[in-house]
Design a protein around this motif. Structure first.
Motif, PDB file in Angstrom:
ATOM      1  N   PHE A 229     -21.738  -2.081   2.283  1.00  0.00           N
ATOM      2  CA  PHE A 229     -22.996  -2.382   2.987  1.00  0.00           C
ATOM      3  C   PHE A 229     -22.819  -3.750   3.600  1.00  0.00           C
ATOM      4  O   PHE A 229     -23.313  -4.758   3.090  1.00  0.00           O
ATOM      5  CB  PHE A 229     -24.180  -2.350   2.028  1.00  0.00           C
ATOM      6  CG  PHE A 229     -25.519  -2.376   2.730  1.00  0.00           C
ATOM      7  CD1 PHE A 229     -26.294  -3.531   2.781  1.00  0.00           C
ATOM      8  CD2 PHE A 229     -26.017  -1.243   3.347  1.00  0.00           C
ATOM      9  CE1 PHE A 229     -27.521  -3.556   3.428  1.00  0.00           C
ATOM     10  CE2 PHE A 229     -27.242  -1.254   4.003  1.00  0.00           C
ATOM     11  CZ  PHE A 229     -27.993  -2.420   4.031  1.00  0.00           C
ATOM     12  N   SER A 230     -22.116  -3.749   4.715  1.00  0.00           N
ATOM     13  CA  SER A 230     -21.671  -4.996   5.319  1.00  0.00           C
ATOM     14  C   SER A 230     -22.753  -5.624   6.191  1.00  0.00           C
ATOM     15  O   SER A 230     -23.454  -4.936   6.938  1.00  0.00           O
ATOM     16  CB  SER A 230     -20.426  -4.733   6.156  1.00  0.00           C
ATOM     17  OG  SER A 230     -20.084  -5.872   6.918  1.00  0.00           O
ATOM     18  N   TYR A 231     -22.824  -6.933   6.106  1.00  0.00           N
ATOM     19  CA  TYR A 231     -23.760  -7.688   6.943  1.00  0.00           C
ATOM     20  C   TYR A 231     -23.507  -7.421   8.429  1.00  0.00           C
ATOM     21  O   TYR A 231     -24.431  -7.454   9.237  1.00  0.00           O
ATOM     22  CB  TYR A 231     -23.598  -9.177   6.632  1.00  0.00           C
ATOM     23  CG  TYR A 231     -24.531 -10.091   7.374  1.00  0.00           C
ATOM     24  CD1 TYR A 231     -24.051 -10.981   8.336  1.00  0.00           C
ATOM     25  CD2 TYR A 231     -25.893 -10.097   7.096  1.00  0.00           C
ATOM     26  CE1 TYR A 231     -24.902 -11.842   8.992  1.00  0.00           C
ATOM     27  CE2 TYR A 231     -26.750 -10.954   7.754  1.00  0.00           C
ATOM     28  CZ  TYR A 231     -26.255 -11.825   8.707  1.00  0.00           C
ATOM     29  OH  TYR A 231     -27.098 -12.673   9.363  1.00  0.00           O
ATOM     30  N   SER A 232     -22.269  -7.154   8.768  1.00  0.00           N
ATOM     31  CA  SER A 232     -21.927  -6.949  10.170  1.00  0.00           C
ATOM     32  C   SER A 232     -22.544  -5.684  10.757  1.00  0.00           C
ATOM     33  O   SER A 232     -22.598  -5.529  11.980  1.00  0.00           O
ATOM     34  CB  SER A 232     -20.410  -6.894  10.333  1.00  0.00           C
ATOM     35  OG  SER A 232     -19.882  -5.746   9.697  1.00  0.00           O
ATOM     36  N   ARG A 233     -23.037  -4.807   9.904  1.00  0.00           N
ATOM     37  CA  ARG A 233     -23.549  -3.525  10.386  1.00  0.00           C
ATOM     38  C   ARG A 233     -25.038  -3.337  10.129  1.00  0.00           C
ATOM     39  O   ARG A 233     -25.542  -2.217  10.060  1.00  0.00           O
ATOM     40  CB  ARG A 233     -22.773  -2.381   9.737  1.00  0.00           C
ATOM     41  CG  ARG A 233     -21.295  -2.381  10.080  1.00  0.00           C
ATOM     42  CD  ARG A 233     -21.029  -2.060  11.540  1.00  0.00           C
ATOM     43  NE  ARG A 233     -21.249  -0.655  11.826  1.00  0.00           N
ATOM     44  CZ  ARG A 233     -21.215  -0.118  13.045  1.00  0.00           C
ATOM     45  NH1 ARG A 233     -21.022  -0.884  14.097  1.00  0.00           N
ATOM     46  NH2 ARG A 233     -21.392   1.177  13.204  1.00  0.00           N
ATOM     47  N   VAL A 234     -25.746  -4.444   9.998  1.00  0.00           N
ATOM     48  CA  VAL A 234     -27.205  -4.355   9.871  1.00  0.00           C
ATOM     49  C   VAL A 234     -27.860  -5.182  10.972  1.00  0.00           C
ATOM     50  O   VAL A 234     -27.315  -6.194  11.416  1.00  0.00           O
ATOM     51  CB  VAL A 234     -27.713  -4.814   8.494  1.00  0.00           C
ATOM     52  CG1 VAL A 234     -27.153  -3.939   7.392  1.00  0.00           C
ATOM     53  CG2 VAL A 234     -27.402  -6.271   8.238  1.00  0.00           C
ATOM     54  N   GLY A 235     -29.004  -4.729  11.410  1.00  0.00           N
ATOM     55  CA  GLY A 235     -29.758  -5.479  12.398  1.00  0.00           C
ATOM     56  C   GLY A 235     -30.403  -6.694  11.769  1.00  0.00           C
ATOM     57  O   GLY A 235     -30.871  -6.652  10.635  1.00  0.00           O
ATOM     58  N   THR A 236     -30.422  -7.791  12.519  1.00  0.00           N
ATOM     59  CA  THR A 236     -30.975  -9.045  12.028  1.00  0.00           C
ATOM     60  C   THR A 236     -31.827  -9.680  13.119  1.00  0.00           C
ATOM     61  O   THR A 236     -31.700  -9.347  14.298  1.00  0.00           O
ATOM     62  CB  THR A 236     -29.868 -10.029  11.630  1.00  0.00           C
ATOM     63  OG1 THR A 236     -28.958 -10.183  12.739  1.00  0.00           O
ATOM     64  CG2 THR A 236     -29.081  -9.530  10.431  1.00  0.00           C
TER      65      THR A 236
END
Length: 129
Positions: free
Chosen positions: A31-38
């Motif tokens: 669950f990588s930070y790179s693949r979540v909307g922010t």
């Protein structure tokens, strides 16, 4: 457990610049930070929270009309850090600024706050005229 911590707020004169940072923790390889909307949101006293800028899981950015051309959102995925570079600040930009992250993996987000489940504690930005 995802946690977000903002840094970089402060007081500045109108026309000045500030850079906000948001350090994220609790992400994993699956669950990588790179693949979540922010995104970044703000709330001034007596006003509703409003979306300022978002960077989607695919890197697409979107800005509120009020900040287009003045604010830039960016993300350093290896450092799990989100940034908001604010330039040409106006008194109406003064607010508590919050960073946020979606709870969904690889799902699009918009400037609406309902897209985001994780929130930082906020950092105050004051702009004097």
């Amino acid at each position: 457990q995802v946690q977000l911590v903002e840094f970089g707020g402060g007081s500045v004169q109108a026309g000045g610049s500030l850079r906000l940072s948001c350090a994220a923790s609790g992400y994993t390889s699956s669950f990588s930070y790179s693949r979540v909307g922010t995104g970044w949101f703000r709330q001034a006293p007596g006003k509703e929270r409003e979306g300022v800028a978002i960077i989607d899981y695919d890197g697409t950015t979107n800005y509120a009309d009020s900040v287009k051309g003045r604010f830039t959102i960016s993300k350093d995925n290896p450092k799990n850090t989100l940034y908001l570079q604010m330039s040409s600040l106006k008194p109406e930009d003064a607010a508590m600024y919050y960073c946020a992250a979606s709870q969904w993996y690889a799902r699009h987000v918009t400037l609406g706050s309902s897209n985001f489940a994780y929130w930082g504690q906020g950092t105050q930005v004051t702009v004097s005229s």
